[in-house]
Design a protein around this motif. Structure first.
Motif, PDB file in Angstrom:
ATOM      1  N   ALA A   1       0.953  -0.937  -0.153  1.00  0.00           N
ATOM      2  CA  ALA A   1      -0.203  -0.114   0.232  1.00  0.00           C
ATOM      3  C   ALA A   1       0.939   1.840   0.360  1.00  0.00           C
ATOM      4  O   ALA A   1       0.616   2.193  -0.462  1.00  0.00           O
ATOM      5  N   PHE A   2       1.963   1.360   0.557  1.00  0.00           N
ATOM      6  CA  PHE A   2       2.418   2.612   1.028  1.00  0.00           C
ATOM      7  C   PHE A   2       4.170   2.133   0.202  1.00  0.00           C
ATOM      8  O   PHE A   2       4.953   3.015   0.591  1.00  0.00           O
ATOM      9  N   CYS A   3       4.355   1.690  -0.942  1.00  0.00           N
ATOM     10  CA  CYS A   3       5.285   1.851  -1.231  1.00  0.00           C
ATOM     11  C   CYS A   3       5.229   2.921  -2.477  1.00  0.00           C
ATOM     12  O   CYS A   3       4.394   2.835  -3.803  1.00  0.00           O
TER      13      CYS A   3
END
Length: 109
Positions: A32-34
């Motif tokens: 998700a936070f890549c």
């Protein structure tokens, strides 16, 4: 645990949750936070649109931990290039360049 045969690891549409491409499939493991995952999604989508018979499947690594462990995915993004039969012919970690993805497809088609 998946058995690696002489011809390498083979993945099916059922395992991936989407249909394989007619000629090749680009499988992207993301989280998700890549930030590099977003850029990778764009590059792989462009290549899949450019090359007939190539599909792009993105898999949320956190949601599919069993498959991640089985395939020894250690970081995101990781991209697997599958041939028409679902065999992994190339893999790479990190954000790929478009030219490198197109070259890797040469081994699959």
């Amino acid at each position: 645990m998946r058995v690696r045969g002489r011809d390498g690891v083979r993945l099916t549409a059922a395992e991936l949750g989407a249909e394989l491409g007619e000629r090749a499939t680009l499988v992207q493991f993301s989280s998700a936070f890549c930030a590099p995952c977003r850029a990778t999604r764009r590059v792989l989508g462009e290549v899949a649109a450019l090359v007939p018979g190539v599909a792009h499947i993105e898999i949320d690594a956190e949601a599919r931990l069993g498959l991640v462990r089985e395939l020894e995915i250690l970081k995101t993004p990781t991209v697997l290039v599958l041939d028409a039969d679902g065999r992994v012919v190339r893999r790479g970690a990190g954000q790929p360049r478009k030219a490198d993805v197109i070259a890797a497809l040469g081994e699959a088609v």
